[in-house]
Design an enzyme around this catalytic site. Structure first.
Site, PDB file in Angstrom:
ATOM      1  N   LYS A   1      38.642  31.676  33.320  1.00  0.00           N
ATOM      2  CA  LYS A   1      39.432  32.608  32.488  1.00  0.00           C
ATOM      3  C   LYS A   1      38.911  32.498  31.069  1.00  0.00           C
ATOM      4  CE  LYS A   1      43.123  34.531  33.714  1.00  0.00           C
ATOM      5  NZ  LYS A   1      43.329  35.584  34.662  1.00  0.00           N
TER       6      LYS A   1
HETATM    7  N1  GLU Z   1      42.613  38.930  35.586  1.00  0.00           N
HETATM    8  C1  GLU Z   1      42.905  39.158  36.969  1.00  0.00           C
HETATM    9  C2  GLU Z   1      43.663  37.997  37.575  1.00  0.00           C
HETATM   10  O1  GLU Z   1      44.343  37.273  36.894  1.00  0.00           O
HETATM   11  C3  GLU Z   1      41.674  39.564  37.773  1.00  0.00           C
HETATM   12  C4  GLU Z   1      40.504  38.659  37.731  1.00  0.00           C
HETATM   13  C5  GLU Z   1      39.260  39.238  38.370  1.00  0.00           C
HETATM   14  O2  GLU Z   1      39.311  40.354  38.868  1.00  0.00           O
HETATM   15  O3  GLU Z   1      38.241  38.554  38.366  1.00  0.00           O
HETATM   16  O4  GLU Z   1      43.685  37.812  38.777  1.00  0.00           O
END
Ligand code: GLU
Length: 421
Positions: A111
């Site tokens: 993240k």
């Molecule tokens: N930000 C989204 C999540 O928390 C998607 C992450 C992604 O698609 O890689 O799952």
């Protein structure tokens, strides 16, 4: 002396760790395995100058945390928000690891975040920030290393800038560097609505499992952004009654059910729910305490806490946001017999479609939207089946069962790869 990993200590990280420890205890993992899986492998902090439209230059801080490198490249979104910290990214990266493992996607979790207020910046300023952040991450990202995606405060537009910056540095187009791009750049039309649609598919499957019908349910959705608005729309299409919705400014409520397409049209015109005449006004915290069958927090983390958990009046909490419920609140909900469908299952549709996008980009193949949505539905349903089976076999709640399933998979892989060197 400062302990190992103090860098990512934060309230959210402590919540993620407490959840992990619960699963590790059920699995009777030894301390060595726990230590190996609990903390992130890599965290990068960047601090870069950005010229604002007025001519002045400010320093902007960003992060990228990669939690597990055992399962393949890392995967996870990038958020733009005023209070992003490394600790927050670390917690969210860990959850991405467990989410991907639960869905059996070939990724570890990551993240990232940039500490800025996207609502206070112009489009040009946001573009400069996104592009500079992308180039700062070059040493640790790549289509086979770490693949970013949208999260809070980012979307297709930011992913397009990110993709373009990376491709310029490489000298050729590399669409598989990010997911959640516009369809015309190799994204998939199904991605923007995927997280919300996945939440609804899981709601359907969970109701079926509990012998109930989604179309009979009265639902409240906190959050009316990328995820919450899609959840409300898809639920109302399926016949559920949406009693209330809210965004960061406030919400609206109608016991007879809201006309969601009309609400969405109003928000598209006015940019916020405040002042929307289609329901009675209600506060954004208050909305959680209204009586309903299914409560869907689809906004920020830590919304259901020990302070309000005893006042919730629902039979199920479906976590569309990441980390919306604190462990203390969860204990209160469990004691009150409220079913909790955990975030790493409920909101996994987003990363699942991201995975399909990445595969398509690598194969230079385009799948049809219906095929993608159907495939997502099947993956989500089998993940739910695994969770239910584990919960029954081990006599644990659904969150613990989801984490146990995920942690077991990653620890088995880690053991098979052994420790290098
Ligand atoms: N930000 C989204 C999540 O928390 C998607 C992450 C992604 O698609 O890689 O799952």
């Amino acid at each position: 002396m400062v302990g190992a990993g103090e860098e990512w200590n934060s309230e959210l990280y402590r919540i993620a760790t407490a959840q992990f420890d619960r699963a590790a205890a059920v699995l009777e993992l030894d301390e060595e395995a726990r230590a190996r899986l609990r903390e992130p492998r890599r965290a990068l902090t960047v601090n870069f100058p950005v010229r604002l439209d007025g001519g002045s230059v400010v320093n902007v801080t960003g992060y990228r945390v990669q939690h597990t490198l055992t399962m393949g490249p890392t995967k996870g979104g990038i958020r733009f928000a005023p209070d992003v910290s490394m600790g927050e990214c670390a917690a969210l990266a860990a959850w991405m690891t467990w989410k991907c493992a639960l869905l059996e996607l070939p990724y570890g979790g990551a993240k990232g975040g940039v500490r800025c207020d996207p609502t206070a910046l112009s489009d040009e300023e946001l573009e400069r920030i996104t592009r500079r952040y992308a180039s700062e991450l070059i040493p640790i990202i790549g289509p086979d290393r770490d693949i970013p995606a949208p999260d809070m405060g980012t979307g297709e537009r930011e992913m397009a800038w990110f993709y373009d910056t990376y491709s310029q540095l490489k000298g050729y187009a590399v669409p598989e560097i990010v997911t959640g791009k516009p369809a015309v750049l190799g994204g998939t039309a199904a991605r923007p609505s995927a997280t919300g649609l996945g939440v609804v598919q899981i709601a359907e499957a969970a109701c079926e499992h509990l012998g109930r019908r989604l179309s009979d349910k009265r639902v409240i959705v906190q959050g009316f952004g990328n995820v919450g608005a899609v959840v409300a729309e898809e639920l109302s299409v399926r016949g559920a009654t949406i009693l209330a919705v809210s965004d960061h400014t406030g919400g609206i409520h109608d016991e007879r059910g809201l006309d969601i397409p009309a609400v969405a049209a109003w928000v598209a015109e006015h940019g916020t729910l405040t002042g929307c005449p289609l329901g009675a006004p209600v506060g954004r915290a208050e909305v959680l305490e209204l009586a309903c069958d299914i409560l869907i927090p689809a906004a920020l983390e830590r919304q259901i806490t020990e302070r309000n958990a005893s006042r919730l009046r629902c039979e199920m909490v479906l976590e569309a946001a990441n980390g919306p419920t604190t462990p203390g609140a969860e204990a209160v909900l469990a004691a009150r017999g409220i079913t909790l469908v955990p975030d790493i299952l409920a909101n996994a549709g987003g990363v699942t479609v991201s995975y399909f996008e990445w595969v398509q980009d690598q194969q230079k193949l385009v799948w049809e939207t219906v095929a993608i949505q159907d495939r997502m539905r099947r993956l989500l349903r089998s993940a739910l089946d695994r969770v239910v089976e584990t919960a029954e076999r081990r006599g644990v709640d659904w969150r613990t069962a989801a984490l146990v399933t995920a942690v077991e998979r990653v620890s088995t892989a880690a053991l098979a790869r052994a420790i290098y060197p």
